[in-house]
Design an enzyme around this catalytic site. Structure first.
Site, PDB file in Angstrom:
ATOM      1  NE  ARG A  91      11.318   0.933  12.478  1.00  0.00           N
ATOM      2  CZ  ARG A  91      10.446   1.161  11.856  1.00  0.00           C
ATOM      3  NH1 ARG A  91       9.299   1.746  12.604  1.00  0.00           N
ATOM      4  NH2 ARG A  91      10.278   0.737  10.605  1.00  0.00           N
ATOM      5  CE  LYS A 185       5.394   6.648  19.556  1.00  0.00           C
ATOM      6  NZ  LYS A 185       6.219   6.899  18.295  1.00  0.00           N
ATOM      7  CB  THR A 219       3.831   8.435  16.020  1.00  0.00           C
ATOM      8  OG1 THR A 219       3.883   7.000  16.205  1.00  0.00           O
ATOM      9  CG2 THR A 219       4.414   9.337  16.703  1.00  0.00           C
TER      10      THR A 219
END
Ligand code: R5P
Length: 282
Positions: A91, A185, A219
């Site tokens: 990431r 999101k 999430t």
């Protein structure tokens, strides 16, 4: 062929060896009193193709992976394939701010140094594949294995928690023969996200949310809450890499009806084996 299982990935390595009818050798890892890694492969020689299975996360497992490569070379390995089921730092795939390292790139450079071939599983950013210039690289998807696992679960709808994860949700849905879509999101903080309803008809449906990583569970928790508010009959969640940081799994169990992950990281719910997909890629 010989499969070596690093201490972070020994169960998956054993599954893989069984799948390929290969000889399994454990890494034989101990820790020196100061915490440094000691390892010794229990073989006289490795005059064969060698597959090393080891996560590069957390940090100490990366060091073990590099030491395993060198130990295999020292025993005469003819070809080294590195399976890195969970590739740490994926990431951190750019310098987001001035002065930061390009972390994912650093990991690529070190992992490929002593490998002929590298196999990754559901790499977070597919561009990372292009950074391998010394070793062949393949990324395999956990979606077919997740689809197989839920084959008889009568899922009505597969959802991605954001648009970027839509392809993965689509691959699972195609295996199951049902519809798929994505949520919108917005990340509010490291642990909190907001899910926008979008135009999704979840009423009375059995919904499966599919993501690559569950880290804190924020999430999936927000998505589950939103789907229940929209009238979903039940909400299941599946991911490839289940990190479940800071009690993430317990938090999710309060709302989510079922949670599973692939076996790239060993945890209580890593029941979906990607060994057949890795074997095919090898
Ligand atoms: C983000 O880009 C990833 O695909 C996952 O959605 C994220 O890492 C999940 O993190 P958390 O479980 O902490 O919400």
């Amino acid at each position: 062929m010989i499969v070596i299982g690093g201490s972070a990935s020994s169960k998956l390595a054993q599954d893989l060896a069984a799948e390929m009818n290969a000889t399994y050798i454990p890494a034989g890892v101990k820790r020196f009193p100061d915490g440094e890694c000691y390892l010794r492969l229990g073989a006289e020689s490795l005059d064969d193709e060698v597959v090393i299975v080891q996560n590069s996360y957390p940090d100490q497992n990366l060091v073990e992976l590099l030491l395993l490569q060198d130990a295999a070379i020292g025993l005469g390995a003819k070809k080294i394939t590195n399976v890195v089921p969970y590739f740490g730092y994926a990431r951190q795939d750019t310098r987001f701010n001035k002065g930061e390292p390009w972390s994912a790139r650093v990991m690529v450079d070190h992992i490929q140094l002593n490998a002929d071939k590298v196999i990754l599983v559901d790499i977070h950013n597919i561009d990372i594949m292009d950074w391998f210039d010394e070793a062949d690289v393949t990324n395999i998807y956990a979606a077919p294995a997740i689809g197989r696992y839920f084959r008889d679960a009568a899922i009505d709808l597969v959802l991605a928690p954001d648009e970027g994860a839509l392809k993965r949700a689509g691959l699972v849905a195609e295996t199951l023969g049902c519809e798929w879509d994505y949520l919108i999101k917005t990340r509010l903080s490291g642990t909190q996200v907001h899910m926008s309803p979008k135009n999704i008809d979840a009423k009375n449906k059995k919904v499966l949310i599919v993501d690559d990583i569950i880290s804190t569970g924020g999430t999936i928790a927000a998505a589950t809450e939103e789907l229940k508010r929209l009238g979903a009959r039940s909400v299941y969640a599946a991911c490839t890499h289940g990190l479940f940081i800071g009690g993430g799994l317990d938090r999710l169990r309060k709302n989510c009806d079922k949670i599973v992950s692939a076996n790239t990281l060993e945890n209580e719910v890593s029941v979906v084996s990607v060994a057949p997909e890795i074997a095919k890629a090898i």
